[in-house]
Design a protein around this motif. Structure first.
Motif, PDB file in Angstrom:
ATOM      1  N   ASP A   1       0.869  -1.175   0.000  1.00  0.00           N
ATOM      2  CA  ASP A   1       0.000   0.000   0.000  1.00  0.00           C
ATOM      3  C   ASP A   1       0.907   1.227   0.000  1.00  0.00           C
ATOM      4  O   ASP A   1       2.095   1.131   0.326  1.00  0.00           O
ATOM      5  CB  ASP A   1      -0.869   0.036   1.261  1.00  0.00           C
TER       6      ASP A   1
ATOM      7  N   ARG B   1      -4.479   9.961  -4.748  1.00  0.00           N
ATOM      8  CA  ARG B   1      -5.712   9.585  -5.451  1.00  0.00           C
ATOM      9  C   ARG B   1      -6.017  10.463  -6.657  1.00  0.00           C
ATOM     10  O   ARG B   1      -6.919  10.171  -7.431  1.00  0.00           O
ATOM     11  CB  ARG B   1      -6.896   9.612  -4.484  1.00  0.00           C
TER      12      ARG B   1
ATOM     13  N   LYS C   1      -5.621  -0.285  -8.085  1.00  0.00           N
ATOM     14  CA  LYS C   1      -6.838  -1.071  -8.308  1.00  0.00           C
ATOM     15  C   LYS C   1      -6.480  -2.436  -8.906  1.00  0.00           C
ATOM     16  O   LYS C   1      -6.970  -3.478  -8.447  1.00  0.00           O
ATOM     17  CB  LYS C   1      -7.764  -0.295  -9.243  1.00  0.00           C
TER      18      LYS C   1
ATOM     19  N   ARG D   1      -4.481  -2.884  -4.033  1.00  0.00           N
ATOM     20  CA  ARG D   1      -3.783  -2.158  -2.982  1.00  0.00           C
ATOM     21  C   ARG D   1      -4.526  -0.876  -2.621  1.00  0.00           C
ATOM     22  O   ARG D   1      -5.408  -0.420  -3.347  1.00  0.00           O
ATOM     23  CB  ARG D   1      -2.337  -1.790  -3.393  1.00  0.00           C
ATOM     24  N   THR D   2      -4.127  -0.267  -1.491  1.00  0.00           N
ATOM     25  CA  THR D   2      -4.806   0.927  -0.976  1.00  0.00           C
ATOM     26  C   THR D   2      -3.870   2.132  -1.012  1.00  0.00           C
ATOM     27  O   THR D   2      -2.691   2.010  -0.673  1.00  0.00           O
ATOM     28  CB  THR D   2      -5.262   0.682   0.484  1.00  0.00           C
TER      29      THR D   2
ATOM     30  N   HIS E   1      -3.339   5.575   0.828  1.00  0.00           N
ATOM     31  CA  HIS E   1      -3.722   6.335   2.026  1.00  0.00           C
ATOM     32  C   HIS E   1      -3.258   7.779   1.876  1.00  0.00           C
ATOM     33  O   HIS E   1      -2.057   8.053   1.975  1.00  0.00           O
ATOM     34  CB  HIS E   1      -3.060   5.755   3.279  1.00  0.00           C
TER      35      HIS E   1
ATOM     36  N   SER F   1     -11.096   9.880   6.252  1.00  0.00           N
ATOM     37  CA  SER F   1     -11.702   8.721   5.596  1.00  0.00           C
ATOM     38  C   SER F   1     -12.879   8.192   6.413  1.00  0.00           C
ATOM     39  O   SER F   1     -13.460   7.178   6.082  1.00  0.00           O
ATOM     40  CB  SER F   1     -10.648   7.623   5.424  1.00  0.00           C
TER      41      SER F   1
END
Lengths: 333, 333
Positions: free
Chosen positions: A92, A102, A112, A116-117, A119, A125
């Protein structure tokens, strides 16, 4: 919540100062700082093992934390090559940069594709509640300052570390980007919608064991006209049992506000305590944390002794002399 | 900025109370309230001419203002038929509802097709700056309360009206949804991002003529733990020259906070003034506005006389007795 441990991305940092976030993680959560990733020309060094992405992942690192400020507010293509590769390896990404991960289409699509993310810790959030003011179990300590950037985060982290070393129950509660990246969770309070500020701090410092202390990271100052509303929400949402006054004695005006003098420690004590008692009538001011970095050892000693005798409270520079006496004061409540 | 004058949409209001926003516009900006639009079953009546959309548009109305709360947080299909038609006739729409006009796809497409604007006044439409604390020309008065909903907006509107009647230069500065719909502009402060709260109020109350007064609508209370941060931003961003203390003497606890007692007027005076002086050392507390709606005329008189003698400041209920003495106090600064 950001997965730990971390690989710290130092990029092409021009100097050590630019890597403040990485330094904070290494200083305060060394157990999260598995290694560092440096690009060609990087002038920062955390004295951690240099690792490739694959090596760090194999050793258990799960998040690549951007531990360095970028130049000109642009995430460079050079950086992005590394970031995309990290996502492909299985990391991540976590960042406190102003420009968001983002908002980078290639990072979004790579994250995507690999499950994975990203942050972006500047952006809340969580849908925070409106504060209800109900009494919570456990104890809370808040650092309040005569100004911004006087050492409130450092003070809370130093106290937390000392309390853990003594076997006391404590949690540092991050309310800013650096604090969140250091600990992996928290509330980016300055980015919260006004109505939910105090509620976000209630959410951050929930019911706990009777002998557990939350060390809440302070923000701004009740006397700093740009950010006082954020501080106010901490005082009421945090429902502190104890306040630590933080001060930097060599400033001639409030940070970013020429013409605004810093308040006295007495003025801070009186206003902060009066307001804190609204949410917790038992609240006490227990100590003073002074940032003496611009004073000699002798000047610092003299100043601290003078403040201590004038205010009748332990006055220390936790960086120079440790947070022990502040923790003693908390333990005595 | 919302185009005036308005046609007030009362929908199928179950009673007059549900149409509080329409009532506020009619009371405080009668020149904006050209007519009312009522649907079958509407139980509210502003005593304004009932008009069709076409009639109102022909007479010059340019915005259909939703002057009524909707039930259950849903904009009903019945309402939307009228709203779509209004857009086709040429009206903009303005709403302070929690659920936004912009989230209704049919309203968005109809507005677009007709070149009209949807004003959701709960959502900031301006990128506000961070407050810089610089001294601004002109004068500012802020209403601060012992609690939420004690009459701060009413007090500021009543003072503004009295000042205009006397030929003084004044502007009511709206900081909440109802105030914004009444005046057509303002800052929806409770929806602003924390870091920009004080800056939004500096933006709202810019440099002005030396003898011009901004009457700033207060929000929350420094003693209300849910919203005190918002109030703090008004105190510092507003840079007030004068404070009016607002109080409702019959409450036994803070609104929405059982167990929290209201502060005394003395406590409010001392804390608010100390904090206001940070941004404006010349700030003074000039008067007290008491909401006596739950007291008899006799009780109100006795109470006001007691407060006036105790605090040494004019104490009035502007609804019952007019805002004249509060304006006298401002004029004397």
């Amino acid at each position: 919540m950001i997965e730990t441990p971390y690989l710290l991305f130092l990029g092409d940092a021009p100097d050590g100062l630019a890597a403040k976030v990485a330094q904070g993680i290494k200083d305060w959560r060394p157990e999260y700082a598995l290694g560092q990733f440096r690009m060609d020309g990087c002038k920062a060094d955390m004295k951690l093992p240099d690792m490739t992405l694959e090596e760090a992942y194999a050793k258990g690192a799960r998040t690549l934390v951007i531990g360095v400020a970028n130049r000109g507010g642009v995430i460079s293509e050079k950086w992005k090559q590394v970031l995309r590769e990290a996502l492909e390896v299985g990391f991540d990404l976590a960042s406190g940069l102003h420009n968001l991960l983002r908002d980078e289409a290639d990072l979004v699509s790579t994250a995507k594709a690999n499950g994975r993310t990203l942050h972006d810790v500047r952006v809340p959030s969580v849908k925070y509640p409106i504060a209800n003011g109900e009494k919570r179990t456990g104890k809370r300590c808040l650092a309040v300052g005569t100004d911004c950037s006087v050492g409130k985060m450092y003070t809370a982290l130093a106290m937390d570390k000392e309390m853990r070393a003594r076997g006391m129950k404590s949690s540092f509660r991050a309310t800013g980007q650096t604090g969140i990246l250091i600990t992996g969770e928290g509330v980016p309070l300055d980015a919260v919608i006004a109505d939910f500020m105090a509620g976000s701090i209630e959410w951050l410092t929930p019911d706990n064991d009777a002998d557990h202390w939350d060390l809440i990271e302070g923000q701004g100052s009740l006397f700093h006209v740009s950010y006082s509303g954020v501080t106010m929400a901490l005082v009421h949402g945090g429902q502190p049992d104890a306040l630590i006054l933080c001060h930097e004695p060599t400033r001639d005006h409030m940070r970013g506000l020429p013409g605004y003098k810093l308040p006295t420690l007495e003025a801070l004590r009186d206003v902060a305590l009066e307001l804190a008692k609204v949410a917790n009538p038992a609240c006490k001011v227990v100590g003073i944390s002074v940032n003496t970095q611009h004073m000699s050892e002798e000047e610092a000693k003299t100043y601290l002794a003078e403040v201590e005798s004038r205010m009748g409270l332990p006055a220390v520079d936790p960086f120079r002399h440790g947070a022990g006496r502040l923790v003693d004061a908390l333990a005595a409540i």
